[in-house]
Design an enzyme around this catalytic site. Structure first.
Site, PDB file in Angstrom:
ATOM      1  N   THR A 119      20.945  26.231  58.225  1.00 20.79           N
ATOM      2  CA  THR A 119      22.152  27.047  58.226  1.00 20.79           C
ATOM      3  C   THR A 119      22.071  28.076  59.349  1.00 20.79           C
ATOM      4  O   THR A 119      23.097  28.593  59.796  1.00 20.79           O
ATOM      5  CB  THR A 119      22.351  27.778  56.876  1.00 20.79           C
ATOM      6  OG1 THR A 119      21.123  28.438  56.519  1.00 20.79           O
ATOM      7  CG2 THR A 119      22.763  26.823  55.784  1.00 20.79           C
ATOM      8  N   LYS A 141       9.369  22.565  61.556  1.00 23.29           N
ATOM      9  CA  LYS A 141      10.375  23.255  62.372  1.00 23.29           C
ATOM     10  C   LYS A 141       9.934  23.370  63.830  1.00 23.29           C
ATOM     11  O   LYS A 141      10.720  23.702  64.713  1.00 23.29           O
ATOM     12  CB  LYS A 141      10.684  24.633  61.782  1.00 23.29           C
ATOM     13  CG  LYS A 141      11.413  24.565  60.430  1.00 23.29           C
ATOM     14  CD  LYS A 141      11.609  25.960  59.852  1.00 23.29           C
ATOM     15  CE  LYS A 141      12.297  25.971  58.499  1.00 23.29           C
ATOM     16  NZ  LYS A 141      13.766  25.764  58.579  1.00 23.29           N
ATOM     17  N   LYS A 162      24.957  29.757  62.058  1.00 25.26           N
ATOM     18  CA  LYS A 162      25.172  31.177  62.381  1.00 25.26           C
ATOM     19  C   LYS A 162      25.220  31.386  63.891  1.00 25.26           C
ATOM     20  O   LYS A 162      26.045  32.148  64.410  1.00 25.26           O
ATOM     21  CB  LYS A 162      24.064  32.039  61.766  1.00 25.26           C
ATOM     22  CG  LYS A 162      24.010  31.979  60.241  1.00 25.26           C
ATOM     23  CD  LYS A 162      22.726  32.618  59.696  1.00 25.26           C
ATOM     24  CE  LYS A 162      22.450  32.169  58.271  1.00 25.26           C
ATOM     25  NZ  LYS A 162      21.060  32.446  57.850  1.00 25.26           N
ATOM     26  N   LYS A 187      13.562  31.455  61.931  1.00 23.56           N
ATOM     27  CA  LYS A 187      13.576  30.640  60.719  1.00 23.56           C
ATOM     28  C   LYS A 187      12.181  30.729  60.128  1.00 23.56           C
ATOM     29  O   LYS A 187      11.270  31.258  60.775  1.00 23.56           O
ATOM     30  CB  LYS A 187      13.914  29.187  61.047  1.00 23.56           C
ATOM     31  CG  LYS A 187      13.098  28.639  62.239  1.00 23.56           C
ATOM     32  CD  LYS A 187      13.495  27.235  62.655  1.00 23.56           C
ATOM     33  CE  LYS A 187      14.845  27.112  63.285  1.00 23.56           C
ATOM     34  NZ  LYS A 187      15.855  26.487  62.478  1.00 23.56           N
ATOM     35  N   ARG A 188      11.962  30.259  58.914  1.00 27.61           N
ATOM     36  CA  ARG A 188      10.608  30.290  58.379  1.00 27.61           C
ATOM     37  C   ARG A 188       9.663  29.525  59.296  1.00 27.61           C
ATOM     38  O   ARG A 188      10.075  28.596  60.007  1.00 27.61           O
ATOM     39  CB  ARG A 188      10.586  29.697  56.959  1.00 27.61           C
ATOM     40  CG  ARG A 188      11.050  30.687  55.910  1.00 27.61           C
ATOM     41  CD  ARG A 188      10.253  31.973  55.905  1.00 27.61           C
ATOM     42  NE  ARG A 188       8.938  31.765  55.346  1.00 27.61           N
ATOM     43  CZ  ARG A 188       8.631  31.974  54.067  1.00 27.61           C
ATOM     44  NH1 ARG A 188       9.557  32.429  53.221  1.00 27.61           N
ATOM     45  NH2 ARG A 188       7.416  31.760  53.618  1.00 27.61           N
ATOM     46  N   HIS A 201      17.376  19.596  48.233  1.00 24.05           N
ATOM     47  CA  HIS A 201      17.292  20.353  49.478  1.00 24.05           C
ATOM     48  C   HIS A 201      16.279  19.820  50.471  1.00 24.05           C
ATOM     49  O   HIS A 201      16.148  20.358  51.571  1.00 24.05           O
ATOM     50  CB  HIS A 201      16.929  21.812  49.194  1.00 24.05           C
ATOM     51  CG  HIS A 201      18.081  22.626  48.713  1.00 24.05           C
ATOM     52  ND1 HIS A 201      18.929  23.282  49.571  1.00 24.05           N
ATOM     53  CD2 HIS A 201      18.542  22.873  47.472  1.00 24.05           C
ATOM     54  CE1 HIS A 201      19.854  23.910  48.870  1.00 24.05           C
ATOM     55  NE2 HIS A 201      19.647  23.682  47.593  1.00 24.05           N
TER      56      HIS A 201
END
Ligand SMILES: *Cc1c(COP(=O)(O)O)cnc(C)c1O
Length: 790
Positions: free
Chosen positions: A629, A527, A633, A521-522, A333
């Site tokens: 992901t 990120k 969405k 998101k986290r 992952h």
């Protein structure tokens, strides 16, 4: 459905469980009664599914996390009884929304990895693929988040407070898990995974840890209460709480115990039922089982199955190895350094000594193979499983399975050509790609009923819910103004609904007529929520300089939990909240921009946020986000992406068209090229506006409550730290590109019909990102299991 009987059942459950009639029952009691009533209707199909599946090969998904979210609404929809039940409840004077909202999220996961497991469960049931999930029934899932003066506060997630009507405790199937100096009981709790449009019901089996004997009565009788309770607590500690780290490993003893606990319990469960059916014919084991390891967390399954087969079932090492490799497959992952799991051998020796012996033997034989291939000493060192007193779990995973997959094309390419190059050369046939997906049930049909109804009307069928590629049929409406306007109308409605929800939960008013720019998101440096924050500040300063700038009013929405020990991530949350405070209270800005950081982002909050988004922020440093992901969405709900060429963003724009999204920033190749000579200071000094926003971290614009958080962030960007170079996620490199891309978004948004076209093109081309497609690929190409209709 017999609605009359259903009504009576609900009333009976309320009376027997709570001693209440319906008019006196609390919402959670009604929720429990309704859920239990639904459970009663599915048990026969559930049994039948298990029976049909048992005749052939089945797949098993071992995962330390399942981020399931809420069950009630989704289950009613999957059963096709949502509207009927809604009506029944109305007759009982109950509003179904109130009952749905009372349900606690099942938050047994951190983020994408756990949510993927949940989507896979839903998709396997919908496609009739025999897949069972195995994991841990944590008493406490991911912490609940709130903000106090802009700082993150964590609270325990006591999700079982009012019970869990969707699981059944299976005392009869308990197994004993043995650690070096301790034995505990693993009690399975089974939750039905209700397939949409089929009678099949799959199973999620989560284990709770309990002591072998509930109480030491001798101790208890002699008043030594604490001693008596201690052993019970020690056993129950194992499944007490989910580790709140996303993409960072924690080498804690309890964590290792958790991993071994659920893996050993799952394998013992499988071996027991196998023996019941096939006796000791273990050469058949691989013909009945395909076991997917979700990241390295369950990789101890490899030596554990070896141990069972060799030590308990008396197979030869070679026979056991053949069965093991043929049975297991592994999903990688991440390529983040801090996420590659390794275990200190001393911990293994102490906690699971008999498993450690097997790992040592696997490594010894592996080194021999590499030696025979004339690998150099250095190369063997870089590939051996045990190195410098640590077990490299990813290496064990690749060597001990027949398939290793990445989760998006770009990610798999990076694995093959960079991170796992040596391994790809050794085992070229073992590497494959399985691009992630999301379930169209929860992430469109359920969370956006208005858009779903419209799509069904346009396509003349709702078969897109189980065949998402059918959305392609929407492309023919791309120039139909009526359709485009109707789409915009629905988006507006979802934004209004979100605004109401945010007002209620965050006590902030937002304008549904503004552009909703959402990053959820986290919280992680890679990120780059910080890039978003700098972008907002830059826009703010530009507006202060020149109030005439003609921009579409914009609401920037963030949602993210930071791991409690990840101080930099927490600093970023505080920073965004400070920015929100400044901008939202600046009368001069006149609500042209607004910033909201929603508290406690989780699956059920996501169900309200994704449908309401105008632009999806997917701005990770290229090469760092394996797939993502959340990006899918948004796409499925008709939201263009502003993003880097990273993870599945690459495939999203490939499908939907680059012209319908906003791609910016350095690509993987450029990052690779510049990373050794990168000088963020040069950007800091030369890029217009960059210094101004970065300096707010230290020039007194904001207050971090004397924590030193902001200065630490500043230093991380300009000075670096002992463990990393300055700005190691290349925020400064991408800052100007990001601003340009945001300006393009603003401009494009003003042309409403053209914007609607982009949205529609994203929906029409989202078919690839159904987790049904992903699951069917796993089934066909890795597991070799076939769909079976119950
Ligand atoms: C989908 C989802 C994620 C994953 O989001 P990414 O943007 O892919 O990191 C995380 N948390 C929740 C609650 C989700 O629903």
């Amino acid at each position: 459905m017999d609605t009359k009987e259903f009504k009576i059942t609900i009333e009976r459950i309320l009376k027997t469980n709570y001693g209440k009639s319906i008019d006196k029952a609390k919402d959670y009691e009604k929720y429990n009664a309704l859920s239990k009533a639904v459970m009663g209707t599915i048990i026969d199909n559930w049994d039948k599914t298990a029976e049909v599946y048992a005749k052939g090969k089945q797949a098993y998904y071992l995962s330390a996390e399942f981020l399931m979210g809420r069950a009630l609404g989704n289950n009613l929809m999957n059963l096709g009884i949502y509207d009927e039940v809604k009506k029944v409840l109305e007759e009982l004077k109950i509003n179904i929304n109130d009952i749905e909202e009372i349900e606690e999220d099942v938050g047994l996961g951190n983020g994408g990895l756990g949510r993927l497991a949940a989507c896979f469960m839903d998709s396997s049931a919908a496609t009739n693929i025999p897949l069972t999930g195995y994991g841990i029934r944590y008493s406490h899932g991911l912490f609940k988040q709130s903000f106090k003066e802009g700082f993150q506060i964590e609270q325990a997630d006591n999700w079982l407070k009012y019970g869990d009507p969707w699981s059944i405790r299976c005392e009869d199937d308990a197994v004993i898990v043995e650690f070096g100096d301790e034995k505990v009981k693993a009690i399975p709790y089974d939750t039905p995974i209700i397939g949409y449009g089929t009678n099949n019901i799959n199973k999620l089996r989560l284990f709770k840890a309990e002591p072998l004997q509930d109480f030491d009565f001798e101790l208890f009788n002699s008043q030594e209460y604490t001693e008596a309770v201690k052993e019970k607590n020690k056993a129950e500690d194992i499944s007490r709480v989910l580790y709140p780290n996303d993409s960072t490993v924690e080498g804690k003893m309890l964590r290792l115990k958790q991993q071994y606990f659920f893996v050993s319990a799952a394998l013992k469960d499988l071996v027991r039922s196998f023996k019941k059916q096939h006796g000791n014919s273990f050469e058949l084991f691989k013909d009945y089982h395909a076991i997917q390891l979700n990241d390295t967390h369950p990789v101890v399954a490899i030596p554990e199955l070896m141990r069972i087969l060799i030590d308990e079932e008396k197979l030869s090492y070679d026979k056991a190895w053949e069965i093991t490799v043929a049975t297991f497959s592994y999903t990688n992952h991440t390529i983040l350094r801090e996420a590659l799991e390794e275990w200190d051998i001393e911990l293994y020796k102490k906690i699971i000594p008999s498993v450690y012996k097997i790992v040592k033997e696997i490594d010894k034989r592996f080194i021999r193979i590499l030696g025979q291939k004339k690998y150099s000493y250095e190369k063997i060192n870089s590939m051996k499983i045990i190195y410098k007193g640590r077990i490299r779990m990813a290496w064990l995973a690749i060597h001990g399975t027949h398939a290793t997959n990445g989760v998006a094309e770009l990610h798999t390419d990076i694995l093959k050509n960079q991170e796992l190059k040596d391994w790809y050369e050794l085992y070229p046939d073992r590497f494959l790609n399985k691009t992630n997906g999301i379930t169209p049930r929860r992430w469109l049909a359920f969370c956006n009923k208005e858009l779903s109804a419209f799509i069904t009307e346009l396509l003349g069928s709702d078969n897109w819910i189980t065949d998402l590629s059918a959305l392609k049929g929407l492309e023919k409406y791309i120039d139909d103004k009526v359709v485009l306007n109707k789409f915009l109308e629905i988006k507006q409605l979802k934004k209004e609904q979100l605004a109401v929800y945010i007002n209620k939960n965050e006590k902030i008013e937002i304008d549904p007529n503004s552009l909703f720019d959402i990053q959820i998101k986290r919280l992680h440096e890679y990120k780059r929520q910080l890039l978003n924050a700098f972008g907002i500040l830059d826009l703010y300063f530009r507006l202060k300089e020149n109030p005439q700038i003609d921009i579409v009013p914009r609401t920037f929405i963030f949602g993210a939990k930071a791991a409690p020990g990840y101080l930099r991530a927490k600093g970023i949350i505080k920073f965004v909240n400070e920015i929100a405070n400044l901008i939202n209270n600046d009368a001069e800005i006149n609500n042209k921009i607004k910033v909201v950081f929603v508290q406690n982002y989780r699956v059920s909050y996501g169900e309200k946020l994704f449908p309401a988004a105008d632009i999806s922020e997917q701005i990770s440093t290229a090469g760092k986000e394996a797939s993502g992901t959340g990006n899918m969405k948004f796409m499925l709900n008709g939201t263009p992406t502003i993003g880097t060429y990273d993870g599945a963003n690459v495939e999203i724009v490939q499908e939907a068209g680059e012209e319908n999204n906003f791609i910016f920033g350095a690509r993987v190749e450029e990052i690779e090229k510049i990373k050794d000579t990168y000088s963020p200071k040069e950007y800091y000094e030369t890029v217009t506006g960059l210094k101004r926003v970065v300096d707010t971290l230290i020039d007194g614009t904001f207050d971090d409550g004397d924590t030193g958080m902001f200065e630490e962030l500043y230093n991380s960007l300009l000075e670096g730290a002992s463990w990393h170079s300055p700005d190691n996620y290349f925020i400064f490199r991408d800052f100007a590109d990001y601003r340009d891309a945001q300006n393009k978004v603003d401009k494009a948004y003003k042309d409403r019909l053209n914007w609607a076209k982009k949205c529609l093109m994203n929906i029409a081309n989202a078919g690839k990102f159904s987790s049904d497609r992903t699951i069917l690929e796993y089934a066909k190409e890795i597991w070799k299991v076939e769909a079976k209709q119950a």
